[in-house]
Design a protein around this motif. Structure first.
Motif, PDB file in Angstrom:
ATOM      1  N   ARG A   1       0.728  -1.095   0.013  1.00 15.32           N
ATOM      2  CA  ARG A   1       0.146   0.094  -0.267  1.00 15.32           C
ATOM      3  C   ARG A   1       1.194   0.762   0.035  1.00 15.32           C
ATOM      4  O   ARG A   1       0.595   2.386  -0.706  1.00 15.32           O
ATOM      5  CB  ARG A   1      -0.830   0.189   0.753  1.00 15.32           C
ATOM      6  CG  ARG A   1      -2.403  -0.866   0.690  1.00 15.32           C
ATOM      7  CD  ARG A   1      -2.896  -0.502   2.028  1.00 15.32           C
ATOM      8  NE  ARG A   1      -2.493   0.149   3.786  1.00 15.32           N
ATOM      9  CZ  ARG A   1      -2.463  -1.809   4.110  1.00 15.32           C
ATOM     10  NH1 ARG A   1      -2.819  -2.961   3.892  1.00 15.32           N
ATOM     11  NH2 ARG A   1      -2.391  -1.383   5.234  1.00 15.32           N
TER      12      ARG A   1
ATOM     13  N   GLU B   1       3.853   1.517  -0.913  1.00 16.73           N
ATOM     14  CA  GLU B   1       4.938   1.860  -1.977  1.00 16.73           C
ATOM     15  C   GLU B   1       3.851   2.050  -3.701  1.00 16.73           C
ATOM     16  O   GLU B   1       4.035   1.703  -4.223  1.00 16.73           O
ATOM     17  CB  GLU B   1       5.639   0.222  -1.977  1.00 16.73           C
ATOM     18  CG  GLU B   1       6.826   0.461  -1.183  1.00 16.73           C
ATOM     19  CD  GLU B   1       7.601   1.544  -1.620  1.00 16.73           C
ATOM     20  OE1 GLU B   1       8.174   1.750  -2.778  1.00 16.73           O
ATOM     21  OE2 GLU B   1       7.977   2.225  -0.317  1.00 16.73           O
ATOM     22  N   GLY B   2       3.298   1.584  -3.555  1.00 19.52           N
ATOM     23  CA  GLY B   2       1.632   1.758  -4.534  1.00 19.52           C
ATOM     24  C   GLY B   2       2.140   0.391  -5.972  1.00 19.52           C
ATOM     25  O   GLY B   2       2.112   0.743  -6.586  1.00 19.52           O
ATOM     26  N   ARG B   3       2.844  -0.248  -5.078  1.00 21.91           N
ATOM     27  CA  ARG B   3       3.553  -1.868  -6.584  1.00 21.91           C
ATOM     28  C   ARG B   3       3.686  -2.698  -5.316  1.00 21.91           C
ATOM     29  O   ARG B   3       3.164  -3.118  -4.090  1.00 21.91           O
ATOM     30  CB  ARG B   3       4.604  -0.639  -7.015  1.00 21.91           C
ATOM     31  CG  ARG B   3       5.125  -1.199  -5.849  1.00 21.91           C
ATOM     32  CD  ARG B   3       6.878  -0.293  -7.001  1.00 21.91           C
ATOM     33  NE  ARG B   3       7.493  -0.106  -6.095  1.00 21.91           N
ATOM     34  CZ  ARG B   3       9.011  -0.027  -5.886  1.00 21.91           C
ATOM     35  NH1 ARG B   3       9.156  -0.709  -7.179  1.00 21.91           N
ATOM     36  NH2 ARG B   3       9.686   0.415  -5.294  1.00 21.91           N
TER      37      ARG B   3
END
Length: 181
Positions: A44, A46-48
């Motif tokens: 979440r 890091e968005g990856r």
């Protein structure tokens, strides 16, 4: 661990496929608290995905992110914390774990591999999964044991029973931080 005292009620450690997230969800419900899965928290933040972090930035970068997330969880989360399988490899993480109740969810390779599957979602198990899982366990088992106040075998018991065992140990006061043992 320096800084504020830990707030985590209980931390679950173990290899991929041990059931940390699954047992953690049931345990959190029994304790009427929230579950924080540090792998999910890293993704979440890091968005990856973890796989993407491994591919794009390498394992050392992921381990640094993971360590920071574990420390954040221990300091800020008043509930159940499920750690990624390799989190115990960081010496400062192990030191911090000595200050909280930790449960090592033990599992055999025969049970773990079907649970995790052999997809790219587990970057350390993509190539030669059986040999890799054994090697990881050979190096990590002593680390799990070092931080754990309770060891629970997840091979045969249903998830509800495993969570109940942990909740009962907490209630009786049998599950305490290793630093208090």
């Amino acid at each position: 661990m320096s800084g504020p005292a830990s707030r985590a009620r209980v931390v679950l450690v173990g290899p991929p496929g041990a059931g940390k997230s699954t047992v953690g969800q049931v345990l959190a419900r029994l304790l009427a608290v929230e579950l924080l899965d540090t792998d999910d928290a890293v993704e979440r933040r890091e968005g990856r995905t973890i796989s993407d972090i491994f591919i794009e930035d390498g394992e050392p970068h992921f381990r640094a992110l993971e360590h920071a997330e574990v420390l954040r969880a221990l300091a800020e989360h008043d509930g159940v914390v499920a750690l990624g399988g390799g989190a115990v490899e960081h010496p400062d993480t192990r030191e911090a774990l000595l200050t909280v109740p930790v449960v090592y969810l033990e599992v055999s390779m025969a049970k773990a591999l079907p649970r995790v599957g052999l997809s790219g979602a587990r970057p350390l198990l993509v190539e030669s999964p059986r040999a890799r899982w054994k090697a990881l366990m050979d190096s990590r088992r002593p680390l799990y044991q070092e931080v754990a106040g309770l060891v629970v075998d997840t091979d045969t018991e249903p998830v509800e029973r495993l969570a109940t065992l942990v909740a009962e140990a907490l209630e009786r006061g049998d599950l305490r931080p290793r630093s208090e043992a």
